[in-house]
Design a protein around this motif. Structure first.
Motif, short mmCIF file in Angstrom:
data_model
loop_
_atom_site.label_atom_id
_atom_site.label_comp_id
_atom_site.label_asym_id
_atom_site.label_seq_id
_atom_site.Cartn_x
_atom_site.Cartn_y
_atom_site.Cartn_z
N PRO A 18 0.80 -1.23 0.00
CA PRO A 18 0.00 0.00 0.00
C PRO A 18 0.83 1.28 0.00
N VAL A 19 2.05 1.26 0.54
CA VAL A 19 2.85 2.49 0.57
C VAL A 19 3.67 2.68 -0.71
N GLY A 20 3.65 1.70 -1.60
CA GLY A 20 4.27 1.87 -2.91
C GLY A 20 5.77 1.74 -2.95
N GLY A 21 6.38 1.25 -1.89
CA GLY A 21 7.83 1.10 -1.90
C GLY A 21 8.30 -0.16 -2.57
N ALA A 22 7.53 -1.23 -2.40
CA ALA A 22 7.91 -2.53 -2.92
C ALA A 22 6.74 -3.11 -3.71
N GLY A 23 6.84 -4.39 -4.03
CA GLY A 23 5.74 -5.08 -4.69
C GLY A 23 5.47 -4.60 -6.10
N LEU A 24 4.20 -4.75 -6.50
CA LEU A 24 3.85 -4.50 -7.89
C LEU A 24 4.07 -3.05 -8.30
N GLN A 25 3.85 -2.10 -7.41
CA GLN A 25 4.10 -0.71 -7.79
C GLN A 25 5.56 -0.48 -8.11
N ALA A 26 6.45 -1.07 -7.31
CA ALA A 26 7.88 -0.97 -7.61
C ALA A 26 8.19 -1.59 -8.96
N ASP A 27 7.58 -2.75 -9.24
CA ASP A 27 7.80 -3.40 -10.53
C ASP A 27 7.40 -2.49 -11.69
N ILE A 28 6.20 -1.94 -11.60
CA ILE A 28 5.68 -1.11 -12.69
C ILE A 28 6.60 0.08 -12.94
N GLU A 29 6.99 0.75 -11.86
CA GLU A 29 7.82 1.95 -12.01
C GLU A 29 9.20 1.61 -12.57
N ALA A 30 9.83 0.56 -12.04
CA ALA A 30 11.18 0.21 -12.50
C ALA A 30 11.17 -0.29 -13.93
N ILE A 31 10.17 -1.07 -14.29
CA ILE A 31 10.09 -1.61 -15.65
C ILE A 31 9.80 -0.50 -16.65
N ALA A 32 8.90 0.40 -16.31
CA ALA A 32 8.60 1.52 -17.20
C ALA A 32 9.84 2.39 -17.41
N ALA A 33 10.64 2.55 -16.37
CA ALA A 33 11.84 3.37 -16.48
C ALA A 33 12.86 2.80 -17.45
N GLN A 34 12.78 1.50 -17.69
CA GLN A 34 13.71 0.87 -18.66
C GLN A 34 13.18 0.94 -20.09
N GLY A 35 11.92 1.36 -20.25
CA GLY A 35 11.33 1.38 -21.58
C GLY A 35 10.54 0.13 -21.91
N ALA A 36 10.18 -0.66 -20.89
CA ALA A 36 9.34 -1.84 -21.08
C ALA A 36 7.99 -1.59 -20.39
N HIS A 37 7.10 -2.57 -20.49
CA HIS A 37 5.75 -2.41 -19.92
C HIS A 37 5.45 -3.59 -19.01
N ALA A 38 4.93 -3.31 -17.82
CA ALA A 38 4.62 -4.34 -16.83
C ALA A 38 3.19 -4.84 -16.99
N ILE A 39 3.04 -6.16 -16.99
CA ILE A 39 1.75 -6.83 -16.91
C ILE A 39 1.67 -7.41 -15.50
N GLY A 40 0.74 -6.95 -14.68
CA GLY A 40 0.78 -7.29 -13.26
C GLY A 40 -0.32 -8.24 -12.82
N VAL A 41 0.09 -9.29 -12.12
CA VAL A 41 -0.83 -10.21 -11.45
C VAL A 41 -0.45 -10.24 -9.98
N ILE A 42 -1.36 -9.83 -9.11
CA ILE A 42 -1.07 -9.73 -7.68
C ILE A 42 -1.20 -11.10 -7.02
#
Length: 263
Positions: A18-42
């Motif tokens: 919920p605080v956005g430091g880890a987990g799926l939010q971290a994945d989305i942000e880090a992957i987008a920063a590389q120029g890729a796109h995250a498909i997320g399943v929680i």
């Protein structure tokens, strides 16, 4: 319409923080920063803050299976990032999806929260070792996780050898949690000497560094980088994120997952 090719897709199986430091939010942000796109399943919902994880509620395997079937029928996945597992009942479903995709997989073996809470039962850890790690391209444990995955061994080198013997192709043991002057990350692979990546130690502690590393690495592999370059690029990116970390609560700092163009 943009005529540029679409970004490669990284399938992320991760918990929700919920605080956005880890987990799926971290994945989305880090992957987008590389120029890729995250498909997320929680895989799990959590009650947590920047200090610790207080509760984990696993998502039902049937719901995960339904999401994966829907996504994989529609999307061409280029890499997989696996983070927090909800419980052992999810693992067969995840293995089936991994086998169906047949793409590089990076595993961040989330076993314990930075605040000390245990996040994986003995049964889940054993299934991770027996079923998922043999399918992995890279696993990225920190030193404490490596020791838990390969208990009773004298050195981290021995832990890495034991994990490689499980069938994964590469192990990157990170040293951010070790009491050393620098952060020493070591890459192990079959039939090659370990390679050390030594980084200046930054003032922390941090919440989400491991998720950021594994996600950035999966994205770099999805973009087609060879493993050594992907490891270097992902670590450089994470060091930059930690150097710009910020505070959202009263606990650990959150990495600032800035676009790679800022490097």
């Amino acid at each position: 319409m943009n005529d540029a090719p679409p970004p490669p897709l990284v399938l992320c199986l991760s918990g929700h923080d919920p605080v956005g430091g880890a987990g799926l939010q971290a994945d989305i942000e880090a992957i987008a920063a590389q120029g890729a796109h995250a498909i997320g399943v929680i895989t799990a919902l959590t009650v947590q803050d920047t200090q610790n994880v207080h509760r984990v509620s696993a998502i039902a395997p049937a719901l995960i299976a339904e999401q994966l079937a829907c996504v994989l029928d529609d999307c061409d996945i280029a890499a997989i990032k696996l983070g927090l597992l909800g419980d052992v009942t999810q693992i067969e479903t995840i293995c089936s999806a991994v086998d169906r995709c047949g793409v590089p997989m990076v595993i961040d073996p989330v076993l314990r929260a930075g605040g000390g809470a245990t996040l994986a039962t003995t049964a889940t850890t054993q299934a991770l070792l027996e079923m998922l790690i043999p399918r992995a391209t890279v696993i990225t444990p920190n030193a404490a996780e490596a020791r838990r995955l390969a208990p009773g061994l004298d050195t981290l080198d021995a832990c890495a050898d034991a994990l490689l013997a499980r069938g994964c192709r590469h192990v990157l043991i990170t040293g951010g949690d070790e009491p050393t002057e620098t952060a020493d990350n070591v890459w192990y692979t079959h039939d090659a000497a370990p390679k050390h990546f030594v980084w200046p130690r930054l003032p922390g502690p941090f919440h989400g560094a491991g998720c950021t590393l594994a996600s950035a690495l999966a994205a770099r592999l999805a973009l087609g980088e060879p493993i050594e370059l992907a490891l270097q690029t992902a670590q450089t990116y994470v060091h930059h994120c930690l150097d710009h970390a910020f505070r959202v609560g009263r606990g650990r700092l959150i990495p600032a997952r800035l676009p790679t163009l800022h490097l």
